[in-house]
Design an enzyme around this catalytic site. Sequence first.
Site, PDB file in Angstrom:
ATOM      1  N   ASN A 201      19.913  -2.433 117.409  1.00  8.96           N
ATOM      2  CA  ASN A 201      18.717  -2.780 116.353  1.00  8.96           C
ATOM      3  C   ASN A 201      17.628  -2.733 116.103  1.00  8.96           C
ATOM      4  OD1 ASN A 201      17.986  -6.031 115.706  1.00  8.96           O
ATOM      5  ND2 ASN A 201      16.066  -5.090 116.985  1.00  8.96           N
TER       6      ASN A 201
ATOM      7  N   TYR B 174      16.673   3.221 103.262  1.00  9.82           N
ATOM      8  CA  TYR B 174      17.262   2.216 103.812  1.00  9.82           C
ATOM      9  C   TYR B 174      18.636   1.873 103.347  1.00  9.82           C
ATOM     10  CZ  TYR B 174      17.419  -2.265 106.487  1.00  9.82           C
ATOM     11  OH  TYR B 174      17.565  -3.840 106.865  1.00  9.82           O
TER      12      TYR B 174
HETATM   13  P1  NAI Z   1      11.098  -6.176 112.724  1.00  8.35           P
HETATM   14  O1  NAI Z   1      10.298  -5.662 112.771  1.00  8.35           O
HETATM   15  O2  NAI Z   1      10.330  -7.970 113.564  1.00  8.35           O
HETATM   16  O3  NAI Z   1      11.063  -5.921 114.414  1.00  8.35           O
HETATM   17  C1  NAI Z   1      11.762  -4.386 115.281  1.00  8.35           C
HETATM   18  C2  NAI Z   1      11.746  -4.256 115.567  1.00  8.35           C
HETATM   19  O4  NAI Z   1      11.831  -3.145 116.340  1.00  8.35           O
HETATM   20  C3  NAI Z   1       9.786  -4.066 116.489  1.00  8.35           C
HETATM   21  O5  NAI Z   1       9.442  -4.694 117.709  1.00  8.35           O
HETATM   22  C4  NAI Z   1       9.565  -2.987 116.733  1.00  8.35           C
HETATM   23  O6  NAI Z   1       8.331  -2.227 117.592  1.00  8.35           O
HETATM   24  C5  NAI Z   1      10.749  -1.872 117.079  1.00  8.35           C
HETATM   25  N1  NAI Z   1      10.951  -0.514 116.476  1.00  8.35           N
HETATM   26  C6  NAI Z   1      10.711   0.019 115.377  1.00  8.35           C
HETATM   27  N2  NAI Z   1      10.863   1.072 115.388  1.00  8.35           N
HETATM   28  C7  NAI Z   1      11.815   1.505 116.635  1.00  8.35           C
HETATM   29  C8  NAI Z   1      11.739   2.849 116.779  1.00  8.35           C
HETATM   30  N3  NAI Z   1      11.797   3.546 116.683  1.00  8.35           N
HETATM   31  N4  NAI Z   1      12.133   2.812 118.350  1.00  8.35           N
HETATM   32  C9  NAI Z   1      12.055   1.625 119.255  1.00  8.35           C
HETATM   33  N5  NAI Z   1      12.187   0.382 118.598  1.00  8.35           N
HETATM   34  C10 NAI Z   1      11.480   0.420 117.726  1.00  8.35           C
HETATM   35  O7  NAI Z   1      12.477  -6.495 112.262  1.00  8.35           O
HETATM   36  P2  NAI Z   1      13.491  -7.277 111.946  1.00  8.35           P
HETATM   37  O8  NAI Z   1      13.537  -7.658 110.657  1.00  8.35           O
HETATM   38  O9  NAI Z   1      13.780  -7.756 113.418  1.00  8.35           O
HETATM   39  O10 NAI Z   1      14.742  -6.185 112.397  1.00  8.35           O
HETATM   40  C11 NAI Z   1      15.147  -5.650 113.315  1.00  8.35           C
HETATM   41  C12 NAI Z   1      16.721  -4.638 112.814  1.00  8.35           C
HETATM   42  O11 NAI Z   1      17.562  -6.157 111.204  1.00  8.35           O
HETATM   43  C13 NAI Z   1      16.973  -3.861 111.711  1.00  8.35           C
HETATM   44  O12 NAI Z   1      17.578  -2.536 112.268  1.00  8.35           O
HETATM   45  C14 NAI Z   1      16.153  -4.443 110.697  1.00  8.35           C
HETATM   46  O13 NAI Z   1      16.777  -3.061 109.665  1.00  8.35           O
HETATM   47  C15 NAI Z   1      17.496  -5.134 110.427  1.00  8.35           C
HETATM   48  N6  NAI Z   1      17.830  -6.098 109.411  1.00  8.35           N
HETATM   49  C16 NAI Z   1      16.696  -7.015 108.730  1.00  8.35           C
HETATM   50  C17 NAI Z   1      16.703  -7.793 108.496  1.00  8.35           C
HETATM   51  C18 NAI Z   1      15.519  -9.064 107.738  1.00  8.35           C
HETATM   52  O14 NAI Z   1      15.971  -9.017 106.350  1.00  8.35           O
HETATM   53  N7  NAI Z   1      14.738  -8.945 108.626  1.00  8.35           N
HETATM   54  C19 NAI Z   1      17.847  -8.183 107.136  1.00  8.35           C
HETATM   55  C20 NAI Z   1      19.218  -6.916 107.633  1.00  8.35           C
HETATM   56  C21 NAI Z   1      18.777  -6.082 108.595  1.00  8.35           C
END
Ligand code: NAI
Length: 257
Positions: free
Chosen positions: A94, A162
């Site tokens: 994720n 992205y």
């Molecule tokens: P978020 O930013 O709320 O949470 C992401 C988490 O990943 C954070 O806890 C952060 O510390 C951690 N993280 C970041 N870089 C990291 C690394 N190098 N190694 C380990 N941990 C790391 O993000 P969200 O919104 O929950 O997104 C999660 C996933 O869902 C991502 O892959 C994102 O691309 C995908 N996604 C999100 C969407 C959205 O609208 N929020 C839509 C479609 C996909």
Amino acid sequence: MYLDKFKLTGKIAVVTGAARGIGLAAVEALAEAGATVVLTDMNPELLSAATEGLKAKGLPVDSAVLDVTDAKAVEAAHDAILARHGRVDVLVNNAGIAISNHPAETMADEVWNKVIDVNLNGVFWCCRAFGSTMLRQGGGAIVNVGSMSGFIVNRPQEQANYNASKAAVHHLTRSLAAEWGARGVRVNAVAPTYIDTEMNRYVYENEEMYRHWVGGTPMNRLGRTDEVASVILFLASDASSLMTGSIVLADGGYICW
Ligand code: NAI
């Protein structure tokens, strides 16, 4: 009999980027279904707060600090988790970032590389490490978090980095599914629309964004983290036992238009 297929009783699951947002919701879904879930994240403070919160709810969780871009650290975390829990049945890749509003013609090297490093390389390092163990065990399920951005190009923000990373995650998913399908390891992905997380809430104050994001979605709203987590649970469980190499859209109909 059918509801039992969603259960993960006795299984060990690992989720990356699990300290908040979609990853944290996925942990709750997997743990409620009976799995012991190891939360991993690069942010130790967020990780510890999330883990303690889940423990307080009585959910069976463990945690490990992990930056998925560091291939050696991924191997070390894998070894430590295996030593502690004995096996790994589910991996949810994720962890992901977006660095948007960078037109391609002026995008700096580091803005391109950073997003590819977390969103694509990180997913591969984790699939390689945990997938090897699943192959040795003779079974396992990997769920990658892709995006509708792997199908469409978002508007109005420029984010070729992205979009390309998520399309690559989708095809990596199919590639591993094909290599590992006969050996019991399923690899699928969920492709969400805009989800109502901290980082997206500015859309409510930006008229142009709102028009494109929400107005461009047939369901006329953002998604919720639990709505993505349900799909992750389905793909991680035996309820999806015939599925591998699938990219499951959870996009409120966004790509219909
Ligand atoms: P978020 O930013 O709320 O949470 C992401 C988490 O990943 C954070 O806890 C952060 O510390 C951690 N993280 C970041 N870089 C990291 C690394 N190098 N190694 C380990 N941990 C790391 O993000 P969200 O919104 O929950 O997104 C999660 C996933 O869902 C991502 O892959 C994102 O691309 C995908 N996604 C999100 C969407 C959205 O609208 N929020 C839509 C479609 C996909």
